[in-house]
Design a protein around this motif. Structure first.
Motif, PDB file in Angstrom:
ATOM      1  N   LEU B 333      17.226 -27.860   0.279  1.00  0.00           N
ATOM      2  CA  LEU B 333      15.977 -28.434   0.791  1.00  0.00           C
ATOM      3  C   LEU B 333      15.067 -28.826  -0.357  1.00  0.00           C
ATOM      4  O   LEU B 333      14.426 -29.885  -0.341  1.00  0.00           O
ATOM      5  CB  LEU B 333      15.259 -27.437   1.699  1.00  0.00           C
ATOM      6  CG  LEU B 333      15.887 -27.198   3.063  1.00  0.00           C
ATOM      7  CD1 LEU B 333      15.001 -26.286   3.887  1.00  0.00           C
ATOM      8  CD2 LEU B 333      16.086 -28.521   3.771  1.00  0.00           C
ATOM      9  N   ASP B 335      16.018 -29.581  -3.417  1.00  0.00           N
ATOM     10  CA  ASP B 335      16.608 -30.751  -4.062  1.00  0.00           C
ATOM     11  C   ASP B 335      16.266 -32.007  -3.282  1.00  0.00           C
ATOM     12  O   ASP B 335      15.883 -33.022  -3.862  1.00  0.00           O
ATOM     13  CB  ASP B 335      18.127 -30.590  -4.148  1.00  0.00           C
ATOM     14  CG  ASP B 335      18.531 -29.608  -5.238  1.00  0.00           C
ATOM     15  OD1 ASP B 335      17.652 -29.264  -6.056  1.00  0.00           O
ATOM     16  OD2 ASP B 335      19.701 -29.184  -5.255  1.00  0.00           O
ATOM     17  N   GLY B 336      16.412 -31.913  -1.947  1.00  0.00           N
ATOM     18  CA  GLY B 336      16.123 -33.071  -1.116  1.00  0.00           C
ATOM     19  C   GLY B 336      14.713 -33.563  -1.324  1.00  0.00           C
ATOM     20  O   GLY B 336      14.468 -34.753  -1.451  1.00  0.00           O
ATOM     21  N   SER B 337      13.786 -32.617  -1.397  1.00  0.00           N
ATOM     22  CA  SER B 337      12.394 -33.003  -1.549  1.00  0.00           C
ATOM     23  C   SER B 337      12.114 -33.569  -2.941  1.00  0.00           C
ATOM     24  O   SER B 337      11.467 -34.603  -3.080  1.00  0.00           O
ATOM     25  CB  SER B 337      11.499 -31.789  -1.280  1.00  0.00           C
ATOM     26  OG  SER B 337      10.179 -32.082  -1.633  1.00  0.00           O
ATOM     27  N   TYR B 338      12.651 -32.909  -3.971  1.00  0.00           N
ATOM     28  CA  TYR B 338      12.441 -33.426  -5.330  1.00  0.00           C
ATOM     29  C   TYR B 338      13.029 -34.817  -5.472  1.00  0.00           C
ATOM     30  O   TYR B 338      12.450 -35.687  -6.106  1.00  0.00           O
ATOM     31  CB  TYR B 338      13.084 -32.499  -6.367  1.00  0.00           C
ATOM     32  CG  TYR B 338      12.418 -31.159  -6.487  1.00  0.00           C
ATOM     33  CD1 TYR B 338      11.028 -31.051  -6.453  1.00  0.00           C
ATOM     34  CD2 TYR B 338      13.157 -29.998  -6.657  1.00  0.00           C
ATOM     35  CE1 TYR B 338      10.414 -29.820  -6.565  1.00  0.00           C
ATOM     36  CE2 TYR B 338      12.555 -28.770  -6.769  1.00  0.00           C
ATOM     37  CZ  TYR B 338      11.179 -28.674  -6.720  1.00  0.00           C
ATOM     38  OH  TYR B 338      10.582 -27.460  -6.826  1.00  0.00           O
ATOM     39  N   MET B 340      13.185 -37.040  -3.382  1.00  0.00           N
ATOM     40  CA  MET B 340      12.320 -38.055  -2.780  1.00  0.00           C
ATOM     41  C   MET B 340      11.122 -38.348  -3.670  1.00  0.00           C
ATOM     42  O   MET B 340      10.274 -39.157  -3.325  1.00  0.00           O
ATOM     43  CB  MET B 340      11.791 -37.587  -1.422  1.00  0.00           C
ATOM     44  CG  MET B 340      12.826 -37.432  -0.333  1.00  0.00           C
ATOM     45  SD  MET B 340      13.760 -38.919  -0.022  1.00  0.00           S
ATOM     46  CE  MET B 340      12.472 -40.042   0.443  1.00  0.00           C
ATOM     47  N   GLY B 341      11.032 -37.662  -4.785  1.00  0.00           N
ATOM     48  CA  GLY B 341       9.909 -37.889  -5.684  1.00  0.00           C
ATOM     49  C   GLY B 341       8.739 -36.977  -5.425  1.00  0.00           C
ATOM     50  O   GLY B 341       7.636 -37.225  -5.903  1.00  0.00           O
ATOM     51  N   ALA B 342       8.957 -35.900  -4.665  1.00  0.00           N
ATOM     52  CA  ALA B 342       7.853 -34.975  -4.407  1.00  0.00           C
ATOM     53  C   ALA B 342       7.647 -34.080  -5.625  1.00  0.00           C
ATOM     54  O   ALA B 342       8.594 -33.750  -6.329  1.00  0.00           O
ATOM     55  CB  ALA B 342       8.171 -34.115  -3.187  1.00  0.00           C
ATOM     56  N   THR B 343       6.399 -33.722  -5.866  1.00  0.00           N
ATOM     57  CA  THR B 343       6.136 -32.780  -6.952  1.00  0.00           C
ATOM     58  C   THR B 343       6.381 -31.365  -6.438  1.00  0.00           C
ATOM     59  O   THR B 343       6.648 -31.143  -5.267  1.00  0.00           O
ATOM     60  CB  THR B 343       4.679 -32.879  -7.426  1.00  0.00           C
ATOM     61  OG1 THR B 343       3.861 -32.528  -6.309  1.00  0.00           O
ATOM     62  CG2 THR B 343       4.338 -34.267  -7.880  1.00  0.00           C
ATOM     63  N   GLU B 346       3.827 -30.292  -3.802  1.00  0.00           N
ATOM     64  CA  GLU B 346       4.078 -30.980  -2.530  1.00  0.00           C
ATOM     65  C   GLU B 346       5.286 -30.376  -1.825  1.00  0.00           C
ATOM     66  O   GLU B 346       5.276 -30.161  -0.607  1.00  0.00           O
ATOM     67  CB  GLU B 346       4.337 -32.473  -2.773  1.00  0.00           C
ATOM     68  CG  GLU B 346       3.077 -33.288  -2.942  1.00  0.00           C
ATOM     69  CD  GLU B 346       3.364 -34.685  -3.474  1.00  0.00           C
ATOM     70  OE1 GLU B 346       2.538 -35.562  -3.255  1.00  0.00           O
ATOM     71  OE2 GLU B 346       4.413 -34.905  -4.110  1.00  0.00           O
ATOM     72  N   THR B 347       6.324 -30.108  -2.615  1.00  0.00           N
ATOM     73  CA  THR B 347       7.532 -29.526  -2.032  1.00  0.00           C
ATOM     74  C   THR B 347       7.233 -28.181  -1.400  1.00  0.00           C
ATOM     75  O   THR B 347       7.670 -27.879  -0.284  1.00  0.00           O
ATOM     76  CB  THR B 347       8.594 -29.358  -3.130  1.00  0.00           C
ATOM     77  OG1 THR B 347       8.833 -30.620  -3.710  1.00  0.00           O
ATOM     78  CG2 THR B 347       9.874 -28.809  -2.556  1.00  0.00           C
ATOM     79  N   LYS B 350       4.903 -28.771   1.771  1.00  0.00           N
ATOM     80  CA  LYS B 350       5.403 -29.512   2.925  1.00  0.00           C
ATOM     81  C   LYS B 350       6.797 -29.120   3.369  1.00  0.00           C
ATOM     82  O   LYS B 350       7.170 -29.393   4.504  1.00  0.00           O
ATOM     83  CB  LYS B 350       5.401 -31.008   2.597  1.00  0.00           C
ATOM     84  CG  LYS B 350       4.017 -31.550   2.398  1.00  0.00           C
ATOM     85  CD  LYS B 350       4.069 -33.043   2.323  1.00  0.00           C
ATOM     86  CE  LYS B 350       2.686 -33.629   2.448  1.00  0.00           C
ATOM     87  NZ  LYS B 350       2.701 -35.054   2.154  1.00  0.00           N
ATOM     88  N   VAL B 351       7.585 -28.558   2.482  1.00  0.00           N
ATOM     89  CA  VAL B 351       8.958 -28.228   2.891  1.00  0.00           C
ATOM     90  C   VAL B 351       9.203 -26.726   2.885  1.00  0.00           C
ATOM     91  O   VAL B 351       9.600 -26.139   3.882  1.00  0.00           O
ATOM     92  CB  VAL B 351       9.981 -28.930   1.971  1.00  0.00           C
ATOM     93  CG1 VAL B 351      11.386 -28.492   2.333  1.00  0.00           C
ATOM     94  CG2 VAL B 351       9.838 -30.429   2.101  1.00  0.00           C
TER      95      VAL B 351
END
Ligand code: ATP
Ligand code: MG
Lengths: 251, 451
Positions: B333, B335-338, B340-343, B346-347, B350-351
């Motif tokens: 999860l 990895d998926g968020s990073y 997408m360009g999330a910091t 943010e990760t 939000k995740v």
């Protein structure tokens, strides 16, 4: 036209070197397949291209990776922008434990790509349509993404990746957890996506590489042994190791 | 001791069987355990039975001399006690010849019993070991009986734990019911005055007069106090605990985590009394000084001091539990968020946090139930007067603290005051039970999601 160009890339995990002096050019709007035996460094190379190796503490990348005339290993590179331009799909489908809608809108929200709810709805719809998932899920956008089947989840992840309109999509064995039908759907999708995106796919299936890719690179023990057009690699490789691997004599 | 020797004995026998001919049906150790169990258990059972029945039998034998002589039961008992005391050399009264003889007889019987006990137990050991040994020699199954035995031992242990719980609940229930016979449930649940001290003044010879207590056992102030202090505690514990949990799980490097985690867990090992006097002697007066400097009226024993320190006590629970849940959110999860360009933040926001939320809620609920059940800190730092107040600078009291107040000192059973403690304990039990059930449910649900 060359989209990405890797020059003298070395990667280390702690003291252990995983990639040795990789030089590889990736053509724009084509599908490039990376093949090779397990542990040869395909994923590692793929993760270099969107700097996902930053996440691993012990991992160190050396060399130049130039995308749009810009070396992404430079200090000044903005990783957030880079990952917006270069999307990634993983081996195991990894939808967020949120609704389908939120899964897709995640990227656009982070990058501030939608000014209104309406725009966001549009992005979600087009992304899902491009990922060939829209018809199946349009009535359940507000149900959790984890409730989909494996193949649907993987297409959801692809939709999530294309929602920010990346120039490049990296796929690390996207079909390894899927059945032949779902695999065929994804392969069809890849063919469709290459019109707008540059695609790099890691796969263990020779047949898949032959089917979907225009160019192929063969890795072995951390080295790029041979690369070129898929036709050539599969029909008439220069290197005997490539020949052996493709004909299934080792690996 | 004998058990050990027979263990080695049995194992050796197994080896010899092994070396002479066929395959064993189990590992040699099992033969050892088998023999040891046969050696110890029958002997132990006989020994305990003996220990239970010996005094009764001896008593019967001695008193049989006095039978048919027209003594009452009480008198007989007295004679027996005198006899025993004399034979131990602790008798101070006048020694009659009657008692003298029976005391000699008593000693006599005791020594016979003693030696026959040893003989019988030894015989049993030998007999059962011989039996077991023969079974081993004929290479019978030993694994199943041994496994069954361990199964039975473990089962008894858990049964003991469960039965104790049931026993506690029942003792609470009966006393509570008695209490509500005197004090109406309505007065208890909705009354706003809690002065159990009033019940002290009652002359015990007087008949119980329920109306006298109508304004004594209103539990609202202490329920309010309990939840109020728990609330203050959670205001301290949740933010700090959560943030430190997130830091440990997501930001801390391996090295920092290695040292910081045990350090935080030390907090959980401090006895609550220590927190108590920290609250009463350091934090309380400190708050009072600050308060007076700002022109506020602060009592030295305040809900704020107790709640704050209690919060500190709960921090390690929340931080280490939420650290565990956050680390168990799958890496894919993140990895998926990073990707997408999330910091990082943010990760997390939000995740990871939403994914871990059920587990975090579970850890918070466990923290709350600890806060409600905490006693020492409140007794020491927040005082014992059950004021109905929402001013954190005044002193309030909690359920647990009131139970302490009521039960300190001499107790008369059947007194409403004592029974009030049981009623309070019962309410506390129900509240924490509900919290724990909800918390465990939530945590379990979260587990299912990722398995
Ligand atoms: N996080 C890590 N820490 C340490 N070593 C790693 C890590 N990830 C990969 N490696 C090592 O780097 C080498 C290349 O791994 P990589 O995952 O790139 O292989 P791969 O070609 O993708 O294999 P597969 O086909 O099995 O996915 C392997 O030897 C592996 O042990
Ligand atoms: Mg891989």
């Amino acid at each position: 036209m060359i989209k990405i160009s890797a020059k003298n890339v070395d990667v280390f995990y702690g003291k252990k070197q995983a990639l040795f002096n990789i030089n590889l050019d990736i053509e724009e709007n084509q599908v490039t397949a990376l093949i090779g035996p397990s542990g040869c460094g395909k994923s590692t190379f793929l993760r270099c291209l969107n700097r996902m190796n930053d996440v691993i503490d012990i991992c160190k990348v050396q060399g130049e990776i130039v995308i749009n005339d810009f070396n992404i290993n430079d200090k000044g590179c903005d990783v957030v922008r880079l990952r917006e331009k270069i999307g990634m799909v993983f081996q195991k489908p990894n939808p967020f434990p949120k609704t389908l809608y939120e899964n897709i809108s995640y990227g656009p929200t982070i990058h501030g790509m939608a000014q209104s709810k309406q725009e966001m709805d549009e992005i979600v719809e087009t992304s899902l349509k491009k990922a060939a998932l829209w018809e199946e899920v349009k009535d359940r956008l507000h149900e959790p993404g984890t409730g989909l089947s494996g193949g649907q989840q993987q297409r959801l992840c692809i939709a999530r990746a294309i929602s920010v309109q990346p120039e490049v999509i990296l796929m690390d064995e996207p079909c390894s957890a899927l059945d032949p039908i779902a695999t065929a759907q994804i392969e069809e999708l890849i063919d469709e996506l290459k019109k707008e995106h540059t695609i790099i796919i890691v796969t263990h299936s020779m047949a898949q590489a032959a089917r979907v890719s225009q160019r192929t690179g063969f890795f072995h023990l951390g080295e790029l042994i041979e690369h070129g057009s898929t036709d050539k690699i599969f029909k008439n490789p220069d290197n005997t190791k490539t020949q052996d691997y493709i004909t299934g004599r080792f690996g | 001791m004998l058990g050990f020797t027979s263990y080695y004995f049995g194992r050796k026998k197994a080896y010899t069987i092994q070396s002479t001919n066929k395959r064993l049906t189990a590992l040699p150790q099992f033969y050892g355990y088998y023999l040891a169990i046969w050696c110890a258990i029958p002997a132990f059972i006989i020994y305990s039975l003996w220990a239970i029945f010996e005094p009764t039998i001896v008593k019967l034998l001695i008193l049989s001399d006095y039978a048919n002589q027209g003594y009452l039961d009480d008198e007989l008992n007295l004679i027996y006690e005198k006899t025993k005391a004399l034979s131990r050399g602790q008798f101070t009264g006048e020694v009659t010849s009657l008692i003298q003889t029976s005391s000699e007889k008593y000693l006599n019987l005791r020594s016979i019993a003693q030696s026959s006990k040893v003989v019988i137990v030894l015989c049993i050991i030998i007999a059962s070991v011989a039996y077991a040994y023969k079974r081993i020699s004929s290479n019978n199954r030993t694994r199943e009986p041994v496994e069954k035995f361990f199964n039975a031992v473990l089962f008894t242990a858990s049964l003991a734990a469960i039965l104790t719980t049931v026993g506690i609940v029942f003792s609470l229930i009966f006393q509570t019911i008695d209490f509500f016979k005197v004090i109406p449930l309505f007065d208890f649940v909705f009354g706003t005055h809690w002065y159990p001290a009033k019940a002290f003044v009652r002359d015990s010879s007087e008949a119980l007069d329920p109306t006298m207590y109508s304004d004594t056992f209103g539990a609202v102030p202490i329920f309010a106090g309990t939840f109020f202090i728990a609330f203050i505690a959670m205001c301290v514990a949740i933010p700090i605990g959560l943030m430190s949990g997130i830091y440990l799980a997501e930001y801390a490097s391996y090295k920092v985590r290695q040292y910081a985690k045990p350090l935080i867990e030390i907090l959980a090992g401090i006895p609550t009394v220590v927190y108590g006097f920290f609250a009463a002697l350091t934090v309380g007066p400190f708050l009072k000084d600050i308060g007076t400097a700002m022109g506020l009226e602060v009592s030295a024993e305040s809900a704020l001091a107790a709640g704050g320190v209690m919060g500190i006590m709960i921090i390690p629970f929340i931080s280490s539990l939420s650290d565990d849940v956050i680390t168990s959110v799958p890496q894919s999860l993140r990895d998926g968020s990073y990707a997408m360009g999330a910091t990082k933040s943010e990760t997390i926001k939000k995740v990871i946090f939403p994914a871990a939320l059920p587990g975090i809620v579970g850890s918070i609920l466990l923290g709350v139930s600890r806060a409600i059940g905490e006693t020492m800190i409140v007794v020491m730092a927040s005082g014992l007067a059950a004021n109905l107040t929402l001013n954190p600078l005044e002193s309030t009291s909690t359920i647990t603290a009131q139970i302490v107040v009521i039960l300190i000192g001499d107790q008369a059973f059947g007194d409403p005051k004592t029974q009030a403690a049981f009623a309070l304990g019962m309410s506390l039990f129900i509240v924490t039970l509900c919290l724990n059930i909800v918390a465990l449910r939530v945590v379990k649900k979260y587990r299912e999601k990722y398995e």
